[in-house]
Design a protein around this motif. Structure first.
Motif, PDB file in Angstrom:
ATOM      1  N   MET A  46      -6.869  -1.586  -6.650  1.00  0.00           N
ATOM      2  CA  MET A  46      -5.999  -0.497  -7.128  1.00  0.00           C
ATOM      3  C   MET A  46      -6.064  -0.336  -8.648  1.00  0.00           C
ATOM      4  SD  MET A  46      -4.544   0.965  -4.528  1.00  0.00           S
ATOM      5  CE  MET A  46      -3.967   0.660  -2.857  1.00  0.00           C
ATOM      6  N   THR A  47      -7.080  -0.939  -9.281  1.00  0.00           N
ATOM      7  CA  THR A  47      -7.206  -0.828 -10.733  1.00  0.00           C
ATOM      8  C   THR A  47      -8.459  -0.068 -11.163  1.00  0.00           C
ATOM      9  OG1 THR A  47      -8.411  -2.932 -10.932  1.00  0.00           O
ATOM     10  CG2 THR A  47      -5.988  -3.020 -11.043  1.00  0.00           C
ATOM     11  N   HIS A  48      -9.455   0.016 -10.283  1.00  0.00           N
ATOM     12  CA  HIS A  48     -10.718   0.653 -10.633  1.00  0.00           C
ATOM     13  C   HIS A  48     -11.520   0.856  -9.359  1.00  0.00           C
ATOM     14  CE1 HIS A  48     -11.928  -3.493 -10.046  1.00  0.00           C
ATOM     15  NE2 HIS A  48     -13.204  -3.105 -10.039  1.00  0.00           N
ATOM     16  N   ARG A  72     -11.902   8.818  -5.521  1.00  0.00           N
ATOM     17  CA  ARG A  72     -11.360   8.051  -6.651  1.00  0.00           C
ATOM     18  C   ARG A  72      -9.868   8.361  -6.654  1.00  0.00           C
ATOM     19  NH1 ARG A  72      -7.789   7.772 -10.980  1.00  0.00           N
ATOM     20  NH2 ARG A  72      -8.786   7.190 -12.941  1.00  0.00           N
ATOM     21  N   TYR A  73      -9.076   7.422  -6.150  1.00  0.00           N
ATOM     22  CA  TYR A  73      -7.652   7.647  -5.939  1.00  0.00           C
ATOM     23  C   TYR A  73      -6.843   7.173  -7.153  1.00  0.00           C
ATOM     24  CZ  TYR A  73      -8.737   2.929  -4.326  1.00  0.00           C
ATOM     25  OH  TYR A  73      -9.246   1.656  -4.230  1.00  0.00           O
ATOM     26  N   THR A  74      -5.538   7.324  -7.111  1.00  0.00           N
ATOM     27  CA  THR A  74      -4.658   6.923  -8.196  1.00  0.00           C
ATOM     28  C   THR A  74      -4.659   5.407  -8.363  1.00  0.00           C
ATOM     29  OG1 THR A  74      -3.233   8.834  -7.758  1.00  0.00           O
ATOM     30  CG2 THR A  74      -2.285   7.050  -9.059  1.00  0.00           C
ATOM     31  N   THR A  76      -3.096   1.770 -10.449  1.00  0.00           N
ATOM     32  CA  THR A  76      -1.809   1.245 -10.918  1.00  0.00           C
ATOM     33  C   THR A  76      -1.592   1.510 -12.408  1.00  0.00           C
ATOM     34  OG1 THR A  76      -2.846  -0.934 -11.210  1.00  0.00           O
ATOM     35  CG2 THR A  76      -1.618  -0.560  -9.166  1.00  0.00           C
ATOM     36  N   SER A  77      -2.645   1.711 -13.164  1.00  0.00           N
ATOM     37  CA  SER A  77      -2.500   2.033 -14.582  1.00  0.00           C
ATOM     38  C   SER A  77      -1.976   3.452 -14.800  1.00  0.00           C
ATOM     39  CB  SER A  77      -3.840   1.871 -15.305  1.00  0.00           C
ATOM     40  OG  SER A  77      -4.816   2.731 -14.743  1.00  0.00           O
ATOM     41  N   GLU A  78      -1.986   4.243 -13.740  1.00  0.00           N
ATOM     42  CA  GLU A  78      -1.590   5.646 -13.838  1.00  0.00           C
ATOM     43  C   GLU A  78      -0.239   5.936 -13.200  1.00  0.00           C
ATOM     44  OE1 GLU A  78      -6.292   6.910 -13.551  1.00  0.00           O
ATOM     45  OE2 GLU A  78      -4.982   7.125 -11.807  1.00  0.00           O
ATOM     46  N   HIS A  79       0.170   5.095 -12.258  1.00  0.00           N
ATOM     47  CA  HIS A  79       1.456   5.305 -11.593  1.00  0.00           C
ATOM     48  C   HIS A  79       1.921   3.987 -10.985  1.00  0.00           C
ATOM     49  CE1 HIS A  79       4.501   6.991  -8.865  1.00  0.00           C
ATOM     50  NE2 HIS A  79       4.472   8.053  -9.645  1.00  0.00           N
ATOM     51  N   GLN A  80       3.173   3.608 -11.270  1.00  0.00           N
ATOM     52  CA  GLN A  80       3.740   2.391 -10.683  1.00  0.00           C
ATOM     53  C   GLN A  80       5.137   2.662 -10.145  1.00  0.00           C
ATOM     54  OE1 GLN A  80       3.553  -1.204 -13.029  1.00  0.00           O
ATOM     55  NE2 GLN A  80       1.444  -0.820 -13.693  1.00  0.00           N
ATOM     56  N   PRO A  81       5.384   2.190  -8.906  1.00  0.00           N
ATOM     57  CA  PRO A  81       4.381   1.635  -7.997  1.00  0.00           C
ATOM     58  C   PRO A  81       3.372   2.702  -7.595  1.00  0.00           C
ATOM     59  CG  PRO A  81       6.424   2.013  -6.840  1.00  0.00           C
ATOM     60  CD  PRO A  81       6.714   2.272  -8.274  1.00  0.00           C
ATOM     61  N   VAL A  82       2.169   2.268  -7.275  1.00  0.00           N
ATOM     62  CA  VAL A  82       1.100   3.232  -7.047  1.00  0.00           C
ATOM     63  C   VAL A  82       1.297   4.028  -5.757  1.00  0.00           C
ATOM     64  CG1 VAL A  82      -0.483   1.680  -5.824  1.00  0.00           C
ATOM     65  CG2 VAL A  82      -1.387   3.528  -7.281  1.00  0.00           C
ATOM     66  N   TYR A  83       1.899   3.380  -4.738  1.00  0.00           N
ATOM     67  CA  TYR A  83       2.163   4.116  -3.497  1.00  0.00           C
ATOM     68  C   TYR A  83       3.408   4.972  -3.634  1.00  0.00           C
ATOM     69  CZ  TYR A  83      -1.411   1.821  -0.651  1.00  0.00           C
ATOM     70  OH  TYR A  83      -2.600   1.403  -0.125  1.00  0.00           O
ATOM     71  N   ASN A  85       1.073   7.523  -3.845  1.00  0.00           N
ATOM     72  CA  ASN A  85       0.102   8.448  -4.422  1.00  0.00           C
ATOM     73  C   ASN A  85      -1.290   8.375  -3.810  1.00  0.00           C
ATOM     74  OD1 ASN A  85       2.412   8.387  -6.198  1.00  0.00           O
ATOM     75  ND2 ASN A  85       1.173   9.491  -7.698  1.00  0.00           N
ATOM     76  N   PRO A  86      -1.873   7.167  -3.565  1.00  0.00           N
ATOM     77  CA  PRO A  86      -3.209   7.169  -2.954  1.00  0.00           C
ATOM     78  C   PRO A  86      -3.244   7.846  -1.579  1.00  0.00           C
ATOM     79  CG  PRO A  86      -2.747   5.053  -3.941  1.00  0.00           C
ATOM     80  CD  PRO A  86      -1.454   5.808  -3.953  1.00  0.00           C
ATOM     81  N   LEU A  87      -2.142   7.796  -0.856  1.00  0.00           N
ATOM     82  CA  LEU A  87      -2.092   8.468   0.446  1.00  0.00           C
ATOM     83  C   LEU A  87      -2.050   9.983   0.281  1.00  0.00           C
ATOM     84  CD1 LEU A  87       0.436   6.093   2.241  1.00  0.00           C
ATOM     85  CD2 LEU A  87      -2.059   6.137   2.460  1.00  0.00           C
TER      86      LEU A  87
END
Length: 270
Positions: A46-48, A72-74, A76-83, A85-87
């Protein structure tokens, strides 16, 4: 071949998520004028995304007749918590393929999503949640456009309490409600047929992740195929010398998973 990139932002959802497509052009007069679409969701904690391995995996499936798209999904450096968003990113990618099916020569009713490692977590959760009201609301896309027709999981993270991420700080960057994002717990009768592979010696994402998802699919009678190879490290991708970024990745026996998955897809859609 044309390589395209599409940002997945919408008027109501801004994201750095991108979809890269490796678009083949049909050969004139060939019986193959449409290709099976494959969305590949790579790993990377979830970082790269490991670009070099990812492109070789994409081209491997392209050579086997797929129209391949890399998500190329979202991070953790862009949104926390990341979920979640990737979904949402994956939902928008699926919807884009369905919208562009004619222009991109796609068999839209044979759409496969393939995820490895952390990308496998995104993919497994999407398999669970594609039809839900909340994902429809957040993506702005009707559920009938979001359905996957098949899923491939490689050494996937499944439940957040099965060994990866290893520490509470990292888990908090992924989800503020871990139970909601334990993929095995949310399998249901609407999950797509699923092909899975991993190795017994994966020291990063324990094999129990894959076995847990398999058991959940079995409980709901979802068609599946499972391969657990005896030996191999984490992050093998297509398991050959092209992607051998650390010791012991070049494993000819494990590399058979690619042909096995393609045969499974052929059988599923024949």
């Amino acid at each position: 071949m044309e390589i395209i990139q599409k940002n997945l932002s919408t008027a109501s959802y801004q994201t750095k998520a991108m979809l890269t497509g490796y678009l083949q052009t049909p050969v004139p007069k060939s019986p193959v004028q449409q290709f099976r679409p494959l969305i590949f969701v790579p790993g990377g904690s979830m970082t790269h995304i490991p670009v070099e391995q990812t492109e070789k995996t994409a081209l491997s499936f392209s050579a086997r007749g797929f129209q391949v798209f890399v998500l190329r999904y979202t991070f953790t450096s862009e949104h926390q918590p990341v979920y979640p968003n990737p979904l949402i990113d994956l939902a928008l990618a699926v919807a884009l393929l369905r919208k562009q099916a004619t222009a991109w020569h796609l068999k839209a009713d044979q759409l496969t999503i393939m995820g490895f490692s952390a990308g496998g977590h995104v993919t497994a959760l999407y398999n669970d949640y594609w039809h839900t009201k909340w994902l429809r609301r957040l993506s702005g896309v009707a559920s009938d456009q979001l359905r996957p027709n098949a899923v491939i999981l490689g050494y996937p993270v499944i439940d957040l309490n099965l060994g990866f991420p290893k520490d509470a700080t990292t888990r908090a960057k992924w989800a503020d409600d871990p139970a909601r994002y334990n993929a095995a717990a949310h399998v249901n009768d609407l999950n797509a047929p699923t092909f899975m592979w991993t190795t017994f010696t994966d020291q990063v994402v324990p094999v129990q992740n894959t076995l847990s998802y398999s058991q959940a699919l079995l409980a709901h009678r979802i068609p599946q195929e499972l391969h657990v190879f005896a030996h191999g490290p984490h992050g093998m991708d297509i398991a050959n010398a092209l992607v051998a970024h650390h010791d012991d990745v070049d494993q000819p026996h494990v590399a058979h998973w690619v042909e096995l998955a393609c045969e499974w897809i052929d059988d599923l859609f024949k």
